[in-house]
Design a protein around this motif. Structure first.
Motif, PDB file in Angstrom:
ATOM      1  N   LEU A 191       0.680  -1.291  -0.126  1.00  9.12           N
ATOM      2  CA  LEU A 191      -0.097   0.197   0.109  1.00  9.12           C
ATOM      3  C   LEU A 191       0.781   1.148   0.186  1.00  9.12           C
ATOM      4  CD1 LEU A 191      -3.115  -0.913   2.542  1.00  9.12           C
ATOM      5  CD2 LEU A 191      -3.062  -0.579  -0.108  1.00  9.12           C
ATOM      6  N   ALA A 192       1.837   1.201   0.647  1.00 10.14           N
ATOM      7  CA  ALA A 192       2.961   2.466   0.715  1.00 10.14           C
ATOM      8  C   ALA A 192       3.290   2.917  -0.444  1.00 10.14           C
ATOM      9  CB  ALA A 192       3.878   2.261   1.649  1.00 10.14           C
ATOM     10  N   TYR A 193       3.512   1.864  -1.405  1.00  9.79           N
ATOM     11  CA  TYR A 193       4.384   2.150  -2.641  1.00  9.79           C
ATOM     12  C   TYR A 193       3.546   1.878  -3.895  1.00  9.79           C
ATOM     13  CZ  TYR A 193       7.982   3.320   0.615  1.00  9.79           C
ATOM     14  OH  TYR A 193       8.631   3.645   1.668  1.00  9.79           O
ATOM     15  N   GLY A 194       2.280   1.832  -3.640  1.00  6.78           N
ATOM     16  CA  GLY A 194       1.400   1.897  -4.924  1.00  6.78           C
ATOM     17  C   GLY A 194       0.751   0.588  -5.579  1.00  6.78           C
ATOM     18  N   ALA A 195       1.191  -0.465  -5.030  1.00  5.79           N
ATOM     19  CA  ALA A 195       0.595  -1.726  -5.662  1.00  5.79           C
ATOM     20  C   ALA A 195      -0.561  -1.953  -5.432  1.00  5.79           C
ATOM     21  CB  ALA A 195       1.450  -2.956  -4.934  1.00  5.79           C
ATOM     22  N   THR A 196      -1.289  -2.978  -5.806  1.00  2.86           N
ATOM     23  CA  THR A 196      -2.734  -3.400  -5.513  1.00  2.86           C
ATOM     24  C   THR A 196      -2.456  -4.492  -4.735  1.00  2.86           C
ATOM     25  OG1 THR A 196      -3.738  -2.957  -7.512  1.00  2.86           O
ATOM     26  CG2 THR A 196      -4.787  -4.263  -6.455  1.00  2.86           C
ATOM     27  N   VAL A 197      -3.137  -4.565  -3.397  1.00  7.84           N
ATOM     28  CA  VAL A 197      -2.956  -5.724  -2.415  1.00  7.84           C
ATOM     29  C   VAL A 197      -4.414  -6.253  -2.594  1.00  7.84           C
ATOM     30  CG1 VAL A 197      -2.960  -6.078  -0.084  1.00  7.84           C
ATOM     31  CG2 VAL A 197      -1.686  -4.107  -0.867  1.00  7.84           C
ATOM     32  N   ALA A 198      -4.089  -7.789  -3.019  1.00  9.55           N
ATOM     33  CA  ALA A 198      -5.168  -8.650  -3.020  1.00  9.55           C
ATOM     34  C   ALA A 198      -5.345  -9.513  -1.853  1.00  9.55           C
ATOM     35  CB  ALA A 198      -4.965  -9.433  -4.232  1.00  9.55           C
ATOM     36  N   LEU A 199      -6.524  -9.266  -1.231  1.00  3.35           N
ATOM     37  CA  LEU A 199      -6.981  -9.850   0.096  1.00  3.35           C
ATOM     38  C   LEU A 199      -7.221 -11.322  -0.098  1.00  3.35           C
ATOM     39  CD1 LEU A 199      -8.585  -7.154   2.118  1.00  3.35           C
ATOM     40  CD2 LEU A 199      -6.259  -7.463   1.941  1.00  3.35           C
ATOM     41  N   GLY A 200      -6.430 -12.154   0.392  1.00  2.00           N
ATOM     42  CA  GLY A 200      -6.840 -13.686   0.250  1.00  2.00           C
ATOM     43  C   GLY A 200      -8.140 -14.040   0.670  1.00  2.00           C
ATOM     44  N   ARG A 201      -8.996 -14.988   0.020  1.00  2.00           N
ATOM     45  CA  ARG A 201     -10.339 -15.188   0.315  1.00  2.00           C
ATOM     46  C   ARG A 201     -10.753 -15.792   1.503  1.00  2.00           C
ATOM     47  NH1 ARG A 201     -11.699 -17.747  -5.370  1.00  2.00           N
ATOM     48  NH2 ARG A 201      -9.364 -18.613  -4.702  1.00  2.00           N
ATOM     49  N   ASP A 202      -9.780 -16.905   1.811  1.00  2.00           N
ATOM     50  CA  ASP A 202     -10.019 -17.614   3.071  1.00  2.00           C
ATOM     51  C   ASP A 202      -8.645 -18.655   2.950  1.00  2.00           C
ATOM     52  OD1 ASP A 202     -11.126 -20.641   3.754  1.00  2.00           O
ATOM     53  OD2 ASP A 202     -12.415 -18.615   4.849  1.00  2.00           O
ATOM     54  N   VAL A 203      -8.632 -19.253   4.249  1.00  2.00           N
ATOM     55  CA  VAL A 203      -7.341 -19.965   4.516  1.00  2.00           C
ATOM     56  C   VAL A 203      -7.370 -21.298   3.738  1.00  2.00           C
ATOM     57  CG1 VAL A 203      -8.245 -20.919   6.684  1.00  2.00           C
ATOM     58  CG2 VAL A 203      -5.820 -20.676   6.341  1.00  2.00           C
ATOM     59  N   LEU A 204      -8.546 -21.649   3.733  1.00  2.00           N
ATOM     60  CA  LEU A 204      -8.950 -22.911   2.793  1.00  2.00           C
ATOM     61  C   LEU A 204      -8.709 -23.169   1.593  1.00  2.00           C
ATOM     62  CD1 LEU A 204     -12.254 -24.245   4.810  1.00  2.00           C
ATOM     63  CD2 LEU A 204      -9.459 -25.055   5.192  1.00  2.00           C
ATOM     64  N   ARG A 205      -8.810 -21.593   0.936  1.00  2.00           N
ATOM     65  CA  ARG A 205      -8.457 -21.227  -0.562  1.00  2.00           C
ATOM     66  C   ARG A 205      -6.968 -20.845  -0.861  1.00  2.00           C
ATOM     67  NH1 ARG A 205     -12.965 -20.654  -3.688  1.00  2.00           N
ATOM     68  NH2 ARG A 205     -14.663 -22.282  -2.959  1.00  2.00           N
ATOM     69  N   PHE A 206      -6.417 -20.808   0.369  1.00  2.00           N
ATOM     70  CA  PHE A 206      -5.020 -20.198  -0.141  1.00  2.00           C
ATOM     71  C   PHE A 206      -4.249 -20.645  -1.366  1.00  2.00           C
ATOM     72  CE2 PHE A 206      -0.396 -19.992   0.433  1.00  2.00           C
ATOM     73  CZ  PHE A 206      -0.001 -18.640   0.494  1.00  2.00           C
ATOM     74  N   THR A 207      -4.061 -22.011  -1.562  1.00  2.00           N
ATOM     75  CA  THR A 207      -3.359 -22.499  -2.605  1.00  2.00           C
ATOM     76  C   THR A 207      -4.090 -22.134  -4.021  1.00  2.00           C
ATOM     77  OG1 THR A 207      -4.604 -24.612  -2.514  1.00  2.00           O
ATOM     78  CG2 THR A 207      -2.297 -24.423  -1.592  1.00  2.00           C
ATOM     79  N   GLY A 208      -5.271 -21.686  -3.891  1.00  2.00           N
ATOM     80  CA  GLY A 208      -5.972 -21.330  -5.235  1.00  2.00           C
ATOM     81  C   GLY A 208      -6.066 -19.745  -5.305  1.00  2.00           C
ATOM     82  N   ASP A 209      -5.473 -19.130  -4.489  1.00  2.00           N
ATOM     83  CA  ASP A 209      -5.523 -17.595  -4.805  1.00  2.00           C
ATOM     84  C   ASP A 209      -4.594 -17.061  -5.560  1.00  2.00           C
ATOM     85  OD1 ASP A 209      -7.628 -17.030  -2.884  1.00  2.00           O
ATOM     86  OD2 ASP A 209      -6.675 -16.556  -1.001  1.00  2.00           O
ATOM     87  N   ALA A 210      -3.536 -17.588  -5.925  1.00  2.00           N
ATOM     88  CA  ALA A 210      -2.548 -17.103  -6.970  1.00  2.00           C
ATOM     89  C   ALA A 210      -3.160 -17.309  -8.152  1.00  2.00           C
ATOM     90  CB  ALA A 210      -1.183 -17.836  -6.974  1.00  2.00           C
ATOM     91  N   LEU A 211      -3.853 -18.285  -8.439  1.00  5.14           N
ATOM     92  CA  LEU A 211      -4.441 -18.498  -9.686  1.00  5.14           C
ATOM     93  C   LEU A 211      -5.770 -17.601 -10.024  1.00  5.14           C
ATOM     94  CD1 LEU A 211      -4.267 -22.307 -10.222  1.00  5.14           C
ATOM     95  CD2 LEU A 211      -2.852 -20.681 -11.347  1.00  5.14           C
ATOM     96  N   PHE A 212      -6.310 -17.160  -8.744  1.00 10.60           N
ATOM     97  CA  PHE A 212      -7.452 -16.170  -8.816  1.00 10.60           C
ATOM     98  C   PHE A 212      -7.030 -14.926  -9.018  1.00 10.60           C
ATOM     99  CE2 PHE A 212     -10.838 -13.939  -6.742  1.00 10.60           C
ATOM    100  CZ  PHE A 212     -11.793 -14.121  -7.270  1.00 10.60           C
ATOM    101  N   PHE A 213      -6.118 -14.510  -8.193  1.00  9.64           N
ATOM    102  CA  PHE A 213      -5.834 -12.999  -8.283  1.00  9.64           C
ATOM    103  C   PHE A 213      -4.875 -12.708  -9.257  1.00  9.64           C
ATOM    104  CE2 PHE A 213      -7.916 -13.451  -3.900  1.00  9.64           C
ATOM    105  CZ  PHE A 213      -8.693 -12.324  -4.053  1.00  9.64           C
ATOM    106  N   LYS A 214      -3.907 -13.766  -9.458  1.00  8.50           N
ATOM    107  CA  LYS A 214      -2.589 -13.490 -10.575  1.00  8.50           C
ATOM    108  C   LYS A 214      -1.709 -12.568 -10.037  1.00  8.50           C
ATOM    109  CE  LYS A 214      -5.340 -14.535 -14.756  1.00  8.50           C
ATOM    110  NZ  LYS A 214      -6.392 -15.126 -13.884  1.00  8.50           N
ATOM    111  N   PRO A 215      -1.167 -12.409  -8.957  1.00  5.07           N
ATOM    112  CA  PRO A 215      -0.232 -11.675  -8.193  1.00  5.07           C
ATOM    113  C   PRO A 215       1.129 -11.513  -8.940  1.00  5.07           C
ATOM    114  CG  PRO A 215      -0.159 -13.600  -6.803  1.00  5.07           C
ATOM    115  CD  PRO A 215      -1.462 -13.788  -8.102  1.00  5.07           C
ATOM    116  N   THR A 216       1.852 -10.488  -8.716  1.00  2.95           N
ATOM    117  CA  THR A 216       3.179 -10.556  -9.207  1.00  2.95           C
ATOM    118  C   THR A 216       4.027 -10.969  -8.145  1.00  2.95           C
ATOM    119  OG1 THR A 216       3.294  -8.208  -9.083  1.00  2.95           O
ATOM    120  CG2 THR A 216       2.608  -8.849 -11.373  1.00  2.95           C
ATOM    121  N   ILE A 217       3.782 -10.701  -7.033  1.00  2.20           N
ATOM    122  CA  ILE A 217       4.326 -10.698  -5.587  1.00  2.20           C
ATOM    123  C   ILE A 217       3.738 -11.418  -4.728  1.00  2.20           C
ATOM    124  CG2 ILE A 217       5.932  -9.584  -3.828  1.00  2.20           C
ATOM    125  CD1 ILE A 217       6.009  -7.137  -5.696  1.00  2.20           C
TER     126      ILE A 217
END
Length: 452
Positions: A191-217
């Motif tokens: 947030l301090a440096y202008g990225a978009t922060v994608a809030l993970g949906r649920d602890v049970l879905r963590f392994t699917g969140d990268a494919l869902f949000f398509k993060p760079t970091i």
């Protein structure tokens, strides 16, 4: 200095800067696959508005429940802006922590009330509130660490100087914000440096969140990225993985590099508002350079001490634990010829045997894990000798007996490779999981107490 390296001195300054931005601050998703977004300007206006309500209603210390929503983040920033000290409770952390957080908040309020001067004002208060974190986050023996928005923003800036992020980056936030590492690296830094922060949906879905949000970091702990790798759950847009919170096995960094992902390893403590060193040489991610302003020193006994502008104010209710402005970390390390910091483990990871000889537990445990192919084990001291404790064993007596036979053979082979005084004298098996922190580190004191 370029704006992407601006050092913010407070949450107020940071939030005011949000008002000048036209990009997306936060992206959320739900279980139905729908997404929503909040701009930086709207996020800032929500925080400022809520801070006026909080200022009229809150006490000196509040527990803010973080549920991976925009409203939760607004509450955290708003309470600090309103001058309220904040403890973050996270429903995903081990059972009992939130009750502990509530009790700690009450103790903190009592501490604050006892600081009132003759005019009824709380001494030292004024301006923004503090953020109160726990040294381990899970036990009643944890100390409450007093951090400020200045120290946390400085920590985010020092990380940015070593590993820049910015507009166009999507940072996946799925670490607990009740820990300083998660708070800084999985939220504040982005947030301090202008990225978009994608809030993970649920602890049970963590392994699917990268494919869902398509993060760079992705900032993470080793166990999280290991799980994602095993489930082939990393998205092609991912360019950087930042690993911290626990020692990172070399095989993890190698697997990530094979996929063309840059791997950075960070080192820090709650007491230093998270990171004080981070790797820069991508072919040696375990070798870390000190962050700007972090004066890291190796003491005569190998312990790492540090002086940093990101330092805590102290532990709540306790005298500051500094010697000449330095904090002694309890970690062991060394510098190589390039000035890069290497970690060896914890001082309390060293067992002193009855003959005065010493065992460095992590090295023993790593060797024994490789030999026995059992991940849940630890070494303790019993009657002056080293004892191997193996957890998560089958309750079925016949199966347990077979495992014990194999263990006896493998440990006997291990013992023949080391001096007699350092050999494993006994094997204890239990069906219970060995006590660990949320980042997977053994709680050695608890393990020792269980089988002393």
């Amino acid at each position: 200095m370029d704006s992407i390296y601006r050092k913010f001195s407070s949450f107020e300054e940071l939030v005011n800067d949000f008002l000048t931005r036209d990009s997306i601050a936060i992206r959320c998703g739900n279980m139905e696959g729908e997404t929503s977004e909040v701009s930086y300007r709207d996020f800032a206006e929500m925080i400022i508005s809520e801070s006026f309500h909080v200022k009229a209603e809150c006490s000196s210390v509040e527990v803010v429940r973080y549920e991976q929503t925009v409203d939760s983040l607004v509450d955290i920033f708003a309470h600090v802006l309103a001058g309220c000290d904040v403890i973050i409770a996270d429903p995903r952390v081990p059972e009992g922590f939130n009750e502990f957080a509530t009790a700690a908040a009450e103790a903190a309020r009592n501490f604050r009330e006892n600081q009132r001067d003759e005019f009824g004002r709380i001494k030292g208060k004024g301006g923004e509130g503090e953020l109160l974190f726990f040294t381990s986050g899970t036990t009643s023996s944890s100390k409450i660490v007093r951090l400020t928005s200045r120290s946390l923003c400085t920590s985010a800036w020092s990380g940015q100087c070593m590993l820049p992020c910015g507009k166009g980056d999507v940072l996946l936030s799925n670490l607990s914000l009740s820990h300083a590492y998660g708070f800084v690296c999985a939220m504040l830094w982005g947030l301090a440096y202008g990225a978009t922060v994608a809030l993970g949906r649920d602890v049970l879905r963590f392994t699917g969140d990268a494919l869902f949000f398509k993060p760079t970091i992705i900032p993470c702990v080793p166990s999280q990225i290991d799980d994602m790798l095993n489930k082939d759950a990393l998205n092609p847009e991912l360019r950087v993985v930042l690993i911290g919170g626990a020692p990172c096995p070399k095989f993890l960094t190698e697997r990530l590099r094979e996929k063309g992902i840059d791997v950075y390893v960070g080192y820090g403590l709650t007491e230093t508002s998270s990171g004080i060193a981070i790797s820069q040489d991508l072919d040696e991610p375990e070798a870390m350079y000190p962050c700007p302003g972090a004066d890291i020193r190796i003491e005569e006994d190998g312990e790492i001490s540090v002086a940093t502008p990101c330092m805590m104010l102290g532990y709540l209710g306790r005298e500051p634990m500094f010697e000449d402005g330095r904090f002694y970390t309890g970690d062991l390390g060394w510098f190589d010829e390039k000035g890069r910091l290497h970690l060896k483990g914890r001082k309390n990871d060293v067992l002193v045997l009855s003959d005065g000889d010493k065992i460095f537990c992590p090295e023993y445990e790593e060797d024994l894990e490789n030999i026995c192919s059992l991940p849940d084990l630890g070494v303790i001291l019993k009657d002056g000798e080293a004892v191997l404790v193996v957890g998560t064993c089958p309750k079925d007596p016949a199966i347990a007996a077979e495992i014990k036979k194999k263990l006896d053979r493998e440990v006997d082979r291990f013992n023949k490779s080391i001096p007699h005084s350092r050999q494993i004298s006994e094997i204890i098996m239990t069906s219970e999981r060995l006590p660990r922190t949320v980042t997977g580190k053994l709680k050695r004191y608890e393990l020792q107490e269980m089988f002393k």
